[in-house]
Write a protein that holds these residues in place. Sequence first.
Motif, mmCIF file in Angstrom:
data_model
loop_
_atom_site.group_PDB
_atom_site.id
_atom_site.type_symbol
_atom_site.label_atom_id
_atom_site.label_comp_id
_atom_site.label_asym_id
_atom_site.label_seq_id
_atom_site.Cartn_x
_atom_site.Cartn_y
_atom_site.Cartn_z
ATOM 1 N N GLU A 246 -3.262 3.673 -7.736
ATOM 2 C CA GLU A 246 -3.686 2.622 -8.660
ATOM 3 C C GLU A 246 -3.014 2.759 -10.019
ATOM 4 O O GLU A 246 -2.595 1.772 -10.608
ATOM 5 C CB GLU A 246 -5.208 2.673 -8.828
ATOM 6 N N GLU A 247 -2.902 3.994 -10.521
ATOM 7 C CA GLU A 247 -2.334 4.186 -11.853
ATOM 8 C C GLU A 247 -0.812 4.207 -11.838
ATOM 9 O O GLU A 247 -0.176 4.006 -12.875
ATOM 10 C CB GLU A 247 -2.883 5.482 -12.467
ATOM 11 N N ALA A 248 -0.234 4.476 -10.702
ATOM 12 C CA ALA A 248 1.211 4.372 -10.477
ATOM 13 C C ALA A 248 2.078 5.127 -11.482
ATOM 14 O O ALA A 248 2.968 4.555 -12.100
ATOM 15 C CB ALA A 248 1.622 2.901 -10.445
ATOM 16 N N PRO A 249 1.851 6.449 -11.647
ATOM 17 C CA PRO A 249 2.839 7.218 -12.408
ATOM 18 C C PRO A 249 4.174 7.282 -11.668
ATOM 19 O O PRO A 249 5.220 7.490 -12.271
ATOM 20 C CB PRO A 249 2.195 8.600 -12.516
ATOM 21 N N TRP A 250 4.106 7.131 -10.341
ATOM 22 C CA TRP A 250 5.279 7.002 -9.484
ATOM 23 C C TRP A 250 5.164 5.693 -8.704
ATOM 24 O O TRP A 250 4.063 5.202 -8.463
ATOM 25 C CB TRP A 250 5.327 8.132 -8.443
ATOM 26 N N VAL A 251 6.291 5.166 -8.281
ATOM 27 C CA VAL A 251 6.316 4.120 -7.262
ATOM 28 C C VAL A 251 6.847 4.788 -6.001
ATOM 29 O O VAL A 251 7.976 5.280 -5.986
ATOM 30 C CB VAL A 251 7.210 2.938 -7.672
ATOM 31 N N TYR A 252 6.042 4.829 -4.956
ATOM 32 C CA TYR A 252 6.365 5.604 -3.764
ATOM 33 C C TYR A 252 7.224 4.759 -2.832
ATOM 34 O O TYR A 252 6.825 3.674 -2.424
ATOM 35 C CB TYR A 252 5.066 6.058 -3.081
ATOM 36 N N LEU A 253 8.406 5.256 -2.499
ATOM 37 C CA LEU A 253 9.388 4.457 -1.770
ATOM 38 C C LEU A 253 9.473 4.831 -0.295
ATOM 39 O O LEU A 253 9.147 4.027 0.575
ATOM 40 C CB LEU A 253 10.762 4.599 -2.435
ATOM 41 N N THR A 254 9.907 6.039 0.004
ATOM 42 C CA THR A 254 10.161 6.407 1.394
ATOM 43 C C THR A 254 9.863 7.883 1.640
ATOM 44 O O THR A 254 9.797 8.691 0.704
ATOM 45 C CB THR A 254 11.634 6.163 1.778
ATOM 46 N N HIS A 255 9.704 8.205 2.920
ATOM 47 C CA HIS A 255 9.683 9.593 3.390
ATOM 48 C C HIS A 255 10.872 9.753 4.333
ATOM 49 O O HIS A 255 11.017 8.997 5.295
ATOM 50 C CB HIS A 255 8.384 9.905 4.132
ATOM 51 N N ALA A 256 11.719 10.720 4.038
ATOM 52 C CA ALA A 256 12.935 10.898 4.825
ATOM 53 C C ALA A 256 12.618 11.446 6.215
ATOM 54 O O ALA A 256 11.653 12.189 6.412
ATOM 55 C CB ALA A 256 13.897 11.846 4.114
#
Length: 223
Positions: free
Chosen positions: A180-190
């Motif tokens: 919710e607070e989004a310190p990161w934007v999570y993209l992918t897991h390799a």
Amino acid sequence: QRLAPRLYRGSARAANGPLPPFVPGYDPKLKPLPYNPEKARALLQECGYTRENPLKITLLAYVNPRPYNPVGGEKLARAIQADLAKVGIECEIRTYAWQEYKDALFRAEDGDCFVYGWVGDNGDPDNFLSLFDGGEIASSLNTARYSNSRIDYLLAAGRRTMDPAARARIYHDVQKVVLEEAPWVYLTHATAMVAYRPELYNFKLHPTGVVRFAEVYKKGRER
């Protein structure tokens, strides 16, 4: 959700949060931030940014591939830059070799955002989620410099708790907050992949991405 198939072509899967699916405490019910260019443009306009007065940012990236990002930081940054341009954000990319890149991040003065990632060392959720611990800002482990007393409390509780189900509930709460607070934007897991010749024996793909040859031998040259 759009980035994984478009950029990685099978070498990574879309992330719905900070934990990959195989780590205890992963929550499949989490919903990542949706791709919504129209809403993004509306929010920018509310903040006073228009086509004539666009938001301008600097994105830092590393040039080399990493175990968690097989296409490399610069290629990922270009994909992000293209998506940002669609909503009217002008993004300058600055790239560095890996060590210089880490130095730039820790100076915290070269850019507005950055691409980054990590590899789990032991399969425990705390090994991933401690990157949100406010106590790790000084050590540079918490590269986003995110500080939330609720998260610090939950992480400490997770380290003290021995019951796996109780720990999973704690880490579900951690993921909900940081999503919710989004310190990161999570993209992918390799997805860990490697190619090797059939005459090589005893090669094992290590889950941390480390390549170890100590026990590997070639047919006809047995140890």
